[in-house]
Motif scaffolding. Structure first.
Motif, PDB file in Angstrom:
ATOM      1  N   TRP A 145       0.858  -1.186   0.000  1.00 40.66           N
ATOM      2  CA  TRP A 145       0.000   0.000   0.000  1.00 40.66           C
ATOM      3  C   TRP A 145       0.893   1.234   0.000  1.00 40.66           C
ATOM      4  N   LEU A 146       0.655   2.132  -0.962  1.00 34.45           N
ATOM      5  CA  LEU A 146       1.452   3.362  -1.005  1.00 34.45           C
ATOM      6  C   LEU A 146       0.654   4.491  -1.643  1.00 34.45           C
ATOM      7  N   ASP A 147       1.104   5.704  -1.372  1.00 29.67           N
ATOM      8  CA  ASP A 147       0.534   6.891  -1.986  1.00 29.67           C
ATOM      9  C   ASP A 147       1.256   7.088  -3.311  1.00 29.67           C
ATOM     10  N   ALA A 148       0.545   6.959  -4.415  1.00 35.20           N
ATOM     11  CA  ALA A 148       1.191   6.989  -5.730  1.00 35.20           C
ATOM     12  C   ALA A 148       1.664   8.382  -6.135  1.00 35.20           C
ATOM     13  N   LEU A 149       0.998   9.437  -5.638  1.00 34.88           N
ATOM     14  CA  LEU A 149       1.331  10.779  -6.121  1.00 34.88           C
ATOM     15  C   LEU A 149       2.781  11.181  -5.869  1.00 34.88           C
ATOM     16  N   PRO A 150       3.319  10.996  -4.644  1.00 37.91           N
ATOM     17  CA  PRO A 150       4.735  11.356  -4.467  1.00 37.91           C
ATOM     18  C   PRO A 150       5.661  10.624  -5.424  1.00 37.91           C
ATOM     19  N   TRP A 151       5.387   9.335  -5.651  1.00 34.20           N
ATOM     20  CA  TRP A 151       6.245   8.558  -6.545  1.00 34.20           C
ATOM     21  C   TRP A 151       6.111   9.030  -7.981  1.00 34.20           C
ATOM     22  N   CYS A 152       4.918   9.436  -8.391  1.00 33.33           N
ATOM     23  CA  CYS A 152       4.745  10.005  -9.732  1.00 33.33           C
ATOM     24  C   CYS A 152       5.528  11.314  -9.848  1.00 33.33           C
ATOM     25  N   ASN A 153       5.554  12.078  -8.763  1.00 37.24           N
ATOM     26  CA  ASN A 153       6.342  13.304  -8.747  1.00 37.24           C
ATOM     27  C   ASN A 153       7.837  13.002  -8.872  1.00 37.24           C
ATOM     28  N   TYR A 154       8.307  11.988  -8.112  1.00 31.82           N
ATOM     29  CA  TYR A 154       9.727  11.624  -8.174  1.00 31.82           C
ATOM     30  C   TYR A 154      10.103  11.206  -9.602  1.00 31.82           C
ATOM     31  N   LEU A 155       9.226  10.415 -10.224  1.00 35.25           N
ATOM     32  CA  LEU A 155       9.475   9.952 -11.588  1.00 35.25           C
ATOM     33  C   LEU A 155       9.572  11.125 -12.552  1.00 35.25           C
ATOM     34  N   ALA A 156       8.585  12.015 -12.499  1.00 36.73           N
ATOM     35  CA  ALA A 156       8.558  13.139 -13.441  1.00 36.73           C
ATOM     36  C   ALA A 156       9.749  14.067 -13.232  1.00 36.73           C
ATOM     37  N   PHE A 157      10.100  14.333 -11.970  1.00 36.64           N
ATOM     38  CA  PHE A 157      11.218  15.227 -11.696  1.00 36.64           C
ATOM     39  C   PHE A 157      12.550  14.613 -12.131  1.00 36.64           C
ATOM     40  N   ASP A 158      12.716  13.312 -11.914  1.00 35.10           N
ATOM     41  CA  ASP A 158      13.971  12.680 -12.339  1.00 35.10           C
ATOM     42  C   ASP A 158      14.104  12.688 -13.862  1.00 35.10           C
ATOM     43  N   ILE A 159      12.991  12.444 -14.551  1.00 41.03           N
ATOM     44  CA  ILE A 159      13.030  12.445 -16.019  1.00 41.03           C
ATOM     45  C   ILE A 159      13.349  13.839 -16.543  1.00 41.03           C
ATOM     46  N   ILE A 160      12.590  14.833 -16.099  1.00 40.82           N
ATOM     47  CA  ILE A 160      12.784  16.178 -16.628  1.00 40.82           C
ATOM     48  C   ILE A 160      14.110  16.758 -16.140  1.00 40.82           C
ATOM     49  N   GLY A 161      14.546  16.344 -14.931  1.00 49.05           N
ATOM     50  CA  GLY A 161      15.854  16.783 -14.455  1.00 49.05           C
ATOM     51  C   GLY A 161      16.965  16.270 -15.349  1.00 49.05           C
ATOM     52  N   ASP A 162      16.854  15.012 -15.750  1.00 48.46           N
ATOM     53  CA  ASP A 162      17.844  14.414 -16.642  1.00 48.46           C
ATOM     54  C   ASP A 162      17.825  15.095 -18.008  1.00 48.46           C
ATOM     55  N   LEU A 163      16.621  15.287 -18.560  1.00 54.03           N
ATOM     56  CA  LEU A 163      16.512  15.857 -19.897  1.00 54.03           C
ATOM     57  C   LEU A 163      16.886  17.338 -19.933  1.00 54.03           C
ATOM     58  N   ALA A 164      16.502  18.070 -18.892  1.00 57.50           N
ATOM     59  CA  ALA A 164      16.723  19.519 -18.894  1.00 57.50           C
ATOM     60  C   ALA A 164      18.089  19.908 -18.342  1.00 57.50           C
ATOM     61  N   PHE A 165      18.604  19.139 -17.375  1.00 59.60           N
ATOM     62  CA  PHE A 165      19.825  19.547 -16.691  1.00 59.60           C
ATOM     63  C   PHE A 165      20.977  18.558 -16.818  1.00 59.60           C
ATOM     64  N   GLY A 166      20.743  17.435 -17.479  1.00 57.91           N
ATOM     65  CA  GLY A 166      21.834  16.491 -17.703  1.00 57.91           C
ATOM     66  C   GLY A 166      22.019  15.454 -16.625  1.00 57.91           C
ATOM     67  N   SER A 167      21.280  15.566 -15.511  1.00 55.44           N
ATOM     68  CA  SER A 167      21.366  14.558 -14.455  1.00 55.44           C
ATOM     69  C   SER A 167      20.069  14.586 -13.654  1.00 55.44           C
ATOM     70  N   PRO A 168      19.643  13.452 -13.137  1.00 59.83           N
ATOM     71  CA  PRO A 168      18.382  13.402 -12.390  1.00 59.83           C
ATOM     72  C   PRO A 168      18.531  14.033 -11.016  1.00 59.83           C
ATOM     73  N   PHE A 169      17.415  14.324 -10.386  1.00 59.41           N
ATOM     74  CA  PHE A 169      17.450  14.825  -9.023  1.00 59.41           C
ATOM     75  C   PHE A 169      17.677  13.698  -8.017  1.00 59.41           C
ATOM     76  N   GLY A 170      17.521  12.449  -8.464  1.00 59.79           N
ATOM     77  CA  GLY A 170      17.759  11.305  -7.592  1.00 59.79           C
ATOM     78  C   GLY A 170      16.618  11.023  -6.635  1.00 59.79           C
ATOM     79  N   MET A 171      15.414  11.475  -6.974  1.00 62.80           N
ATOM     80  CA  MET A 171      14.277  11.310  -6.058  1.00 62.80           C
ATOM     81  C   MET A 171      13.781   9.870  -6.003  1.00 62.80           C
ATOM     82  N   ILE A 172      13.810   9.179  -7.141  1.00 58.28           N
ATOM     83  CA  ILE A 172      13.338   7.783  -7.138  1.00 58.28           C
ATOM     84  C   ILE A 172      14.227   6.932  -6.246  1.00 58.28           C
ATOM     85  N   ALA A 173      15.519   7.034  -6.434  1.00 62.17           N
ATOM     86  CA  ALA A 173      16.459   6.224  -5.650  1.00 62.17           C
ATOM     87  C   ALA A 173      16.363   6.542  -4.167  1.00 62.17           C
ATOM     88  N   ALA A 174      16.188   7.824  -3.835  1.00 57.93           N
ATOM     89  CA  ALA A 174      16.126   8.225  -2.433  1.00 57.93           C
ATOM     90  C   ALA A 174      14.735   8.046  -1.846  1.00 57.93           C
TER      91      ALA A 174
END
Length: 425
Positions: A145-174
């Motif tokens: 059981w988990l709250d999906a919204l934070p994880w969706c946020n981590y996914l989107a931020f890591d993707i756009i962080g990688d594409l826009a800034f060259g490296s992810p924010f590392g939210m999924i891993a953390a």
């Protein structure tokens, strides 16, 4: 058709995220035309879309957009037609079909990471384990059981962080909302191309983005003359202005870090850096950072909100989930990679219908984006409006128009995309 004498949509309604529903209720009560402010008219008719937002109709964005300016005016919030044309020329090529497909491996990488994390949490849940308070997951009855919204946020931020800034924010891993934010945007701007380290803090980027969105949406509906005073004297607005600065600091720190560590990698930032206007000039530092920030905002909470909405409505509608799962199971692919490619899913008609229905019923932006009628006036639905009038068409309301969607517009039903007048829809 009737009109209210005058309806005031307060900034507090916008701040709480209920502006779309309130405007919708007013349209249901008063009809197609509703005055939201003394000079702002909302038109809830799909036919008005092509008039109010038509390319080349000479209308301009209203002062609502001034509340969204940070660092430098970007493609989204510039109100100058010549500047918008210039920026669009530099940015548009980035989103060609070929360039977008080049980004696909990065997107699939982080989706795969998210699935791996959830698999690990599921294994723990099967053993009866649960996360600590604040982790947002627990194991119960052999389920995760988990709250999906934070994880969706981590996914989107890591993707756009990688594409826009060259490296992810590392939210999924953390499994945590955290990103580096420059303490001083001025100092960070001056550090471009230098090797000295930036002074940064790790702050919750998703929360900052949400706070900034609520602040700007609320500030934007206030009269321009009132904004400086309410920002100065109202504590909520003071806190919101801090979120604006923090979000700018996030972009500045990320772009400066990338600038201090050159790479041959091709991504959003590199394409923006390579972009040129009609005079062959590139964007300056502040403009470049503002445009990257625009991509961060446009690609993060929009994607995470829509992804979470898909999960919610599939969970709430088991029959839809089963039908979609069947289509996905029968799709060509490989069991070795749980993340399908665009080429594998682009012709899945039920998946497309599910996505379309999500974007209809849970639009990321449900408000009517305001436009100023140009000199000479504008005619919509047989009515002519003088220049200077602000017009908008509310997405939330036209996505619930019974004349287009049938008698059940509030029901989540992907099947409606295979029925009725497809051209109208």
């Amino acid at each position: 058709m009737s009109y209210p004498t005058y309806s005031t949509h307060t900034a507090s309604v916008a701040a709480q995220g209920h502006r779309s529903e309130v405007v919708h209720e007013m349209h249901q009560k008063y009809g197609t035309f509703v005055w939201l402010a003394p000079n702002h008219l909302s038109i809830s008719d799909p036919d008005a879309l092509q008039v109010v937002y038509a390319h080349g109709n000479d209308s301009l964005k209203s002062d609502f957009y001034d509340a969204f300016v940070s660092i430098h005016r970007g493609l989204f919030n510039t109100r100058d037609r010549a500047q918008h044309t210039r920026k669009r020329k530099i940015v548009s090529h980035i989103f060609s079909q070929k360039n977008v497909l080049d980004f696909e491996p990065h997107v699939r990488l982080y989706i795969g990471q998210l699935i791996q994390v959830w698999d690990r949490l599921y294994d723990k849940a099967l053993k009866g384990q649960s996360g600590s308070e604040g982790d947002g997951w627990s194991g119960k009855d052999g389920r995760l059981w988990l709250d999906a919204l934070p994880w969706c946020n981590y996914l989107a931020f890591d993707i756009i962080g990688d594409l826009a800034f060259g490296s992810p924010f590392g939210m999924i891993a953390a499994g945590k909302d955290s990103a580096s934010v420059a303490l001083s945007t001025k100092d960070a701007m001056q550090s471009y191309g230098k090797t000295d380290s930036l002074q940064t803090l790790h702050l919750p980027a998703v929360q900052i983005l949400n706070d900034r969105g609520e602040y700007s949406a609320s500030m934007g509906v206030l009269p321009p003359w009132l904004r400086p005073y309410i920002q100065k004297f109202h504590p909520w607005y003071r806190n919101g202005s801090k979120a604006v600065k923090s979000l700018a600091g996030l972009a500045v720190a990320a772009v400066a870090k990338r600038s201090n560590n050159p790479t041959e990698r091709i991504d959003l930032l590199s394409r923006l850096q390579a972009g040129r206007d009609e005079e062959g000039k590139p964007m300056g530092r502040e403009e470049l950072t503002a445009e990257v920030l625009t991509q961060l905002i446009a690609g993060s909470d929009t994607t995470s909100n829509s992804s979470c909405a898909i999960m919610y409505h599939l969970a709430a509608n088991p029959a839809v989930q089963a039908k979609l799962q069947k289509e996905l199971d029968e799709a060509p692919g490989t069991d070795d990679d749980p993340v399908s490619s665009f080429d594998q899913v682009k012709r899945l008609t039920y998946l497309e219908a599910v996505i379309n229905e999500i974007l209809r019923i849970h639009s990321t932006s449900g408000i009517g984006l305001p436009r100023v009628v140009p000199e000479g006036g504008m005619t919509a639905l047989g009515k002519t409006f003088p220049d200077g009038t602000v017009l908008s068409v509310p997405s939330y309301t036209i996505h619930r128009d019974v004349c287009v969607w049938g008698a059940d517009p509030d029901v989540f039903s992907p099947e409606r995309w295979f029925e009725g007048d497809q051209g109208e829809m």
